[in-house]
Design a protein around this motif. Structure first.
Motif, PDB file in Angstrom:
ATOM      1  N   GLY A 552       8.995 -12.136   2.082  1.00  0.00           N
ATOM      2  CA  GLY A 552       8.769 -12.299   3.516  1.00  0.00           C
ATOM      3  C   GLY A 552       7.310 -12.118   3.864  1.00  0.00           C
ATOM      4  O   GLY A 552       6.450 -11.951   2.997  1.00  0.00           O
ATOM      5  N   GLY A 553       7.029 -12.120   5.142  1.00  0.00           N
ATOM      6  CA  GLY A 553       5.672 -11.925   5.603  1.00  0.00           C
ATOM      7  C   GLY A 553       4.782 -13.130   5.388  1.00  0.00           C
ATOM      8  O   GLY A 553       5.144 -14.068   4.683  1.00  0.00           O
ATOM      9  N   PRO A 554       3.574 -13.111   5.976  1.00  0.00           N
ATOM     10  CA  PRO A 554       2.658 -14.257   5.857  1.00  0.00           C
ATOM     11  C   PRO A 554       2.268 -14.572   4.422  1.00  0.00           C
ATOM     12  O   PRO A 554       2.019 -15.725   4.075  1.00  0.00           O
ATOM     13  N   SER A 555       2.204 -13.555   3.574  1.00  0.00           N
ATOM     14  CA  SER A 555       1.774 -13.769   2.190  1.00  0.00           C
ATOM     15  C   SER A 555       2.931 -14.055   1.244  1.00  0.00           C
ATOM     16  O   SER A 555       2.719 -14.292   0.056  1.00  0.00           O
ATOM     17  N   GLY A 556       4.166 -14.025   1.760  1.00  0.00           N
ATOM     18  CA  GLY A 556       5.335 -14.208   0.908  1.00  0.00           C
ATOM     19  C   GLY A 556       5.865 -12.912   0.341  1.00  0.00           C
ATOM     20  O   GLY A 556       6.942 -12.870  -0.236  1.00  0.00           O
ATOM     21  N   VAL A 557       5.090 -11.832   0.484  1.00  0.00           N
ATOM     22  CA  VAL A 557       5.505 -10.494   0.040  1.00  0.00           C
ATOM     23  C   VAL A 557       5.310  -9.543   1.209  1.00  0.00           C
ATOM     24  O   VAL A 557       4.254  -9.545   1.853  1.00  0.00           O
ATOM     25  N   LYS A 558       6.313  -8.744   1.502  1.00  0.00           N
ATOM     26  CA  LYS A 558       6.177  -7.801   2.611  1.00  0.00           C
ATOM     27  C   LYS A 558       6.541  -6.389   2.152  1.00  0.00           C
ATOM     28  O   LYS A 558       7.296  -6.196   1.185  1.00  0.00           O
ATOM     29  N   VAL A 559       6.004  -5.399   2.869  1.00  0.00           N
ATOM     30  CA  VAL A 559       6.341  -4.003   2.629  1.00  0.00           C
ATOM     31  C   VAL A 559       7.580  -3.674   3.444  1.00  0.00           C
ATOM     32  O   VAL A 559       7.559  -3.725   4.676  1.00  0.00           O
ATOM     33  N   VAL A 560       8.655  -3.358   2.764  1.00  0.00           N
ATOM     34  CA  VAL A 560       9.883  -2.944   3.444  1.00  0.00           C
ATOM     35  C   VAL A 560       9.775  -1.482   3.857  1.00  0.00           C
ATOM     36  O   VAL A 560      10.153  -1.093   4.957  1.00  0.00           O
ATOM     37  N   SER A 561       9.233  -0.668   2.947  1.00  0.00           N
ATOM     38  CA  SER A 561       9.101   0.762   3.213  1.00  0.00           C
ATOM     39  C   SER A 561       7.820   1.287   2.575  1.00  0.00           C
ATOM     40  O   SER A 561       7.470   0.893   1.461  1.00  0.00           O
ATOM     41  N   ASP A 562       7.113   2.163   3.300  1.00  0.00           N
ATOM     42  CA  ASP A 562       5.846   2.751   2.839  1.00  0.00           C
ATOM     43  C   ASP A 562       5.888   4.238   3.155  1.00  0.00           C
ATOM     44  O   ASP A 562       5.884   4.635   4.323  1.00  0.00           O
ATOM     45  N   LEU A 563       5.959   5.056   2.117  1.00  0.00           N
ATOM     46  CA  LEU A 563       6.012   6.510   2.283  1.00  0.00           C
ATOM     47  C   LEU A 563       4.781   7.116   1.629  1.00  0.00           C
ATOM     48  O   LEU A 563       4.576   6.983   0.418  1.00  0.00           O
ATOM     49  N   TRP A 564       3.950   7.815   2.427  1.00  0.00           N
ATOM     50  CA  TRP A 564       2.668   8.366   1.967  1.00  0.00           C
ATOM     51  C   TRP A 564       2.745   9.886   2.017  1.00  0.00           C
ATOM     52  O   TRP A 564       2.953  10.468   3.078  1.00  0.00           O
ATOM     53  N   THR A 565       2.626  10.518   0.879  1.00  0.00           N
ATOM     54  CA  THR A 565       2.601  11.987   0.790  1.00  0.00           C
ATOM     55  C   THR A 565       1.182  12.429   0.460  1.00  0.00           C
ATOM     56  O   THR A 565       0.595  11.986  -0.529  1.00  0.00           O
ATOM     57  N   ILE A 566       0.632  13.319   1.295  1.00  0.00           N
ATOM     58  CA  ILE A 566      -0.737  13.802   1.133  1.00  0.00           C
ATOM     59  C   ILE A 566      -0.676  15.265   0.723  1.00  0.00           C
ATOM     60  O   ILE A 566       0.076  16.057   1.299  1.00  0.00           O
ATOM     61  N   ARG A 567      -1.482  15.636  -0.269  1.00  0.00           N
ATOM     62  CA  ARG A 567      -1.481  17.021  -0.749  1.00  0.00           C
ATOM     63  C   ARG A 567      -2.900  17.464  -1.094  1.00  0.00           C
ATOM     64  O   ARG A 567      -3.817  16.641  -1.164  1.00  0.00           O
ATOM     65  N   ALA A 568      -3.041  18.742  -1.290  1.00  0.00           N
ATOM     66  CA  ALA A 568      -4.344  19.278  -1.676  1.00  0.00           C
ATOM     67  C   ALA A 568      -4.757  18.692  -3.022  1.00  0.00           C
ATOM     68  O   ALA A 568      -3.905  18.345  -3.848  1.00  0.00           O
ATOM     69  N   TYR A 569      -6.062  18.620  -3.234  1.00  0.00           N
ATOM     70  CA  TYR A 569      -6.545  17.994  -4.454  1.00  0.00           C
ATOM     71  C   TYR A 569      -6.060  18.762  -5.677  1.00  0.00           C
ATOM     72  O   TYR A 569      -6.260  19.976  -5.796  1.00  0.00           O
ATOM     73  N   GLY A 570      -5.435  18.043  -6.602  1.00  0.00           N
ATOM     74  CA  GLY A 570      -4.898  18.684  -7.790  1.00  0.00           C
ATOM     75  C   GLY A 570      -5.430  18.114  -9.081  1.00  0.00           C
ATOM     76  O   GLY A 570      -4.947  18.460 -10.161  1.00  0.00           O
ATOM     77  N   GLY A 571      -6.430  17.209  -8.997  1.00  0.00           N
ATOM     78  CA  GLY A 571      -6.987  16.631 -10.211  1.00  0.00           C
ATOM     79  C   GLY A 571      -6.112  15.518 -10.766  1.00  0.00           C
ATOM     80  O   GLY A 571      -5.105  15.130 -10.185  1.00  0.00           O
ATOM     81  N   PHE A 572      -6.513  15.031 -11.927  1.00  0.00           N
ATOM     82  CA  PHE A 572      -5.770  13.927 -12.565  1.00  0.00           C
ATOM     83  C   PHE A 572      -5.410  14.241 -14.013  1.00  0.00           C
ATOM     84  O   PHE A 572      -5.125  13.342 -14.804  1.00  0.00           O
ATOM     85  N   ALA A 573      -5.425  15.537 -14.355  1.00  0.00           N
ATOM     86  CA  ALA A 573      -5.087  15.910 -15.733  1.00  0.00           C
ATOM     87  C   ALA A 573      -3.633  15.575 -16.069  1.00  0.00           C
ATOM     88  O   ALA A 573      -3.281  15.405 -17.238  1.00  0.00           O
ATOM     89  N   ALA A 574      -2.798  15.470 -15.035  1.00  0.00           N
ATOM     90  CA  ALA A 574      -1.370  15.205 -15.280  1.00  0.00           C
ATOM     91  C   ALA A 574      -1.142  13.854 -15.932  1.00  0.00           C
ATOM     92  O   ALA A 574      -0.139  13.642 -16.608  1.00  0.00           O
ATOM     93  N   TRP A 575      -2.069  12.880 -15.737  1.00  0.00           N
ATOM     94  CA  TRP A 575      -1.841  11.567 -16.320  1.00  0.00           C
ATOM     95  C   TRP A 575      -2.389  11.445 -17.733  1.00  0.00           C
ATOM     96  O   TRP A 575      -2.189  10.441 -18.396  1.00  0.00           O
ATOM     97  N   LYS A 576      -3.147  12.439 -18.184  1.00  0.00           N
ATOM     98  CA  LYS A 576      -3.758  12.357 -19.514  1.00  0.00           C
ATOM     99  C   LYS A 576      -2.737  12.697 -20.596  1.00  0.00           C
ATOM    100  O   LYS A 576      -1.897  13.584 -20.409  1.00  0.00           O
ATOM    101  N   PRO A 577      -2.786  12.029 -21.754  1.00  0.00           N
ATOM    102  CA  PRO A 577      -1.898  12.396 -22.868  1.00  0.00           C
ATOM    103  C   PRO A 577      -2.189  13.812 -23.335  1.00  0.00           C
ATOM    104  O   PRO A 577      -3.340  14.248 -23.375  1.00  0.00           O
ATOM    105  N   GLU A 578      -1.134  14.535 -23.671  1.00  0.00           N
ATOM    106  CA  GLU A 578      -1.314  15.894 -24.165  1.00  0.00           C
ATOM    107  C   GLU A 578      -1.855  15.872 -25.585  1.00  0.00           C
ATOM    108  O   GLU A 578      -1.546  14.978 -26.377  1.00  0.00           O
ATOM    109  N   GLY A 579      -2.661  16.892 -25.947  1.00  0.00           N
ATOM    110  CA  GLY A 579      -3.200  16.998 -27.300  1.00  0.00           C
ATOM    111  C   GLY A 579      -4.407  16.115 -27.500  1.00  0.00           C
ATOM    112  O   GLY A 579      -4.956  15.519 -26.583  1.00  0.00           O
ATOM    113  N   GLY A 580      -4.824  15.988 -28.743  1.00  0.00           N
ATOM    114  CA  GLY A 580      -6.013  15.215 -29.080  1.00  0.00           C
ATOM    115  C   GLY A 580      -5.693  13.762 -29.312  1.00  0.00           C
ATOM    116  O   GLY A 580      -4.634  13.251 -28.955  1.00  0.00           O
TER     117      GLY A 580
END
Length: 634
Positions: A552-580
């Motif tokens: 749908g929408g003008p571009s053929g793709v539409k956002v049905v639902s958009d949920l934005w959760t904002i939190r204190a800065y926690g870094g990005f270490a969670a996405w890094k692989p564990e170990g070496g």
């Protein structure tokens, strides 16, 4: 594909469609025993070339082309796996009484024909033990009568209780010129009147559907012929299409029964590779949409001779059937009413090689288009189920637009049915290694709009803080602080993005009541909250954002639902692989093993030869998998 190739392809696909009109009595192998049921022609036998009516197109030849690719390409590599019933227990037997046989042609035999009758019953009950029992030359399971006795004109037989239904289906068959009757306490009384008014999958209806599917399935070509359902004698005999209610329930119930016949998705994929829905006068797929859920791996689909007048009638199947190789849409109004529809269909199905019997892609084109590539976004391949780069394009466009021109972004992706809400998580874990702006927080700009349901108990604010439609969403976005997100390409380590298919997304055309396919996208990352006065960084935030996308929408793709959760800065270490580095390589090898089915030894070898690149390793596997030894797999 040349015209001669279409002309000389196998006749089996069109044979199945014609066979549906010639269902008569069947003669048993013994020559004189006739039973009620559909007549099966010999595989490959045809009665003539046949030419489709309308638009001057030879639809029979096109349908035969589907079978050519089923028989030549997808039928290689092994036998059909059949769901094998477990051996029947001899400890639980049911008594059935057989009458009507005493004056048959076999009564002149020394035992009055009892042995012939028992063999007749066993043979035909075995054939009806399960839906796809006749995939090969022999029944999937041979049933045996455990014991029997004759009292006057009644033959009492004792069979395992789980096989009673198979013998019940033989009731009314003609044995040596006489109709036999099979009765017993374990056999439910048939009620034709109830069948006509109730198409729900009760025990009797299940048996009816199983017999119907068995008669419509060809194990040699792996074709399930569901063409011209409205003229089927079996279905009409029980009033299946007498009312609108029964018609609407028929196909979903049929798919449910069909789905229960398989133990695994792989077995289903190997067993049924082609389906014909030709000649059903379908105007849109609302009544048959469950086909995509039941057979997502279908390779050949015939929709010819229906009433589709534009592609919106098929929108519920957009980006479905991910392995579709050949699609037939001849003799549908859209051929004349919607110019250029072929181009859009090709975008829906990236593996499609043949459209209406015409080659639209080569095998090399398909391989190149679907070749695994190194994604430009920070994503994990197996958790990012994109199609035609729809999700990737959305993510790239969205965050750039949110930082620079939010009003234009709303106009592009949000409509009157789109929903947006935000919530503040003030208790999220913070990054203890960061100082200054990373630790300094403050929620004044967000807290009055926050819809954190854990803390917001009043129904009024709960409803008021869910914003719908482009005007409300634009108004809220202009009140929020300006942002600057990290670059998706150069700062990949600061992002974690997942995408998967989402069924049941609202159909903007309103034609599919059960919804259509979309995407569920979850994004975890960070952004700088800009100080409007000083045009510099004020605070650093971490966020989670969940989108549901649909058509749908003008571009053929539409956002049905958009949920934005904002939190204190926690870094990005969670996405890094564990170990070496070694742990990271082991994790990648384990991922390759999970995706490909190779054992860890070969997965490590594949990864090492690809320089530690997951996407290159998967591409190398696709190239070499046909030549890999059996020991390479788990």
């Amino acid at each position: 594909m040349t015209a001669s190739a279409v002309k000389h392809s196998s006749d089996n696909f069109s044979h199945h469609r014609r066979g549906a009109k010639r269902r008569n009595l069947r003669t048993d192998r013994d020559g004189d025993l006739v039973m009620d049921g559909p007549k099966r022609d010999r595989v490959g036998k045809t009665t003539g070339p046949g030419r489709g009516r309308g638009f001057g197109i030879n639809t029979a030849a096109l349908q035969r082309e589907v079978l050519k690719h089923v028989a030549s390409d997808s039928n290689q590599g092994g036998h059909i796996r059949t769901a094998m019933p477990r051996p029947a227990s001899q400890g639980h037997l049911a008594e059935l009484k057989v009458t009507g046989w005493t004056n048959s042609k076999a009564s002149t035999q020394e035992d009055r024909g009892v042995s012939s009758l028992i063999g007749f019953l066993e043979r035909h009950a075995s054939k009806r033990g399960s839906l796809f029992s006749q995939k090969g030359r022999n029944p999937a399971h041979t049933t045996r009568i455990k014991k029997s006795r004759v009292e006057g004109d009644v033959l009492s037989i004792y069979v395992p209780t789980e096989e009673v239904s198979a013998y019940a289906k033989v009731d009314g068959f003609v044995f040596a010129g006489k109709n036999i009757k099979i009765e017993g306490a374990s056999i439910r009384a048939k009620s034709p009147q109830n069948r006509q008014t109730s198409p729900e999958p009760t025990s009797d209806v299940k048996e009816l559907f199983q017999d119907f599917l068995s008669s419509r399935y060809n194990p040699d070509t792996k074709v399930l012929d569901l063409s011209s359902l409205g003229t089927d004698a079996k279905l009409n005999s029980v009033g299946m299409f007498n009312t609108t209610s029964t018609q609407s329930k028929f196909f979903p119930a049929l798919m449910k029964i069909c789905d229960t016949q398989f133990k695994t998705a792989q077995e289903k994929k190997e067993t049924i590779q082609s389906i014909s829905l030709a000649g059903n006068e379908i105007a849109n797929i609302a009544a048959v949409t469950t086909l995509a859920q039941t057979f997502p791996d279908l390779q050949n689909l015939d929709l010819s001779g229906n009433k589709f007048d534009n592609l919106n009638c098929l929108i519920g199947w957009k980006n479905k059937f991910r392995f579709l190789d050949h699609l037939v849409l001849t003799n549908n109004p859209l051929e004349q009413l919607q110019p250029g529809w072929e181009t859009e269909i090709l975008q829906w199905y990236p593996r499609l090689r043949l459209l209406n019997g015409i080659q639209v892609r080569t095998e090399e084109d398909v391989a190149q288009k679907n070749k695994p590539k190194k994604a430009p976004l920070p994503i994990l391949g197996p958790n990012f189920q994109d199609e035609a780069q729809i999700a990737e394009t959305f993510i790239t466009t969205f965050f750039a637009g949110f930082d620079t021109d939010r009003s234009a972004l709303v106009n592009m992706y949000y409509d009157t049915d789109s929903n947006f809400s935000l919530n503040v998580n003030t208790h999220a874990m913070r990054d203890p290694t960061q100082q200054g702006g990373y630790k300094t927080q403050g929620w004044d700009a967000y807290i009055r709009l926050s819809r954190n349901l854990k803390h917001l108990n009043n129904p009024g604010p709960r409803a008021a803080r869910k914003f719908q439609g482009p005007d409300d969403i634009r108004k809220i976005w202009t009140q929020l602080p300006a942002t600057r997100h990290p670059n998706l390409i150069t700062d990949q380590q600061k992002w974690s993005i997942d995408c998967q298919h989402q069924p049941g997304v609202p159909d903007p055309s309103g034609q599919c009541s059960t919804g259509v396919g979309g995407f569920l996208i979850t994004v975890h990352g960070e952004y700088e909250e800009l100080d409007a006065a000083n045009s510099g960084p004020a605070k650093y935030r971490s966020f989670d954002r969940t989108f549901i996308l649909g058509p749908g929408g003008p571009s053929g793709v539409k956002v049905v639902s958009d949920l934005w959760t904002i939190r204190a800065y926690g870094g990005f270490a969670a996405w890094k692989p564990e170990g070496g580095e070694q742990d990271s390589l082991e994790n990648l090898a384990a991922e390759i093993s999970r995706i490909t089915g190779m054992n860890m030894v070969y997965s490590r070898m594949c990864l090492e030869e690809s320089g530690g690149d997951l996407q290159k390793a998967l591409a190398a596997f696709e190239t070499a998998k046909a030549s890999l030894p059996q020991e390479a797999f788990t």
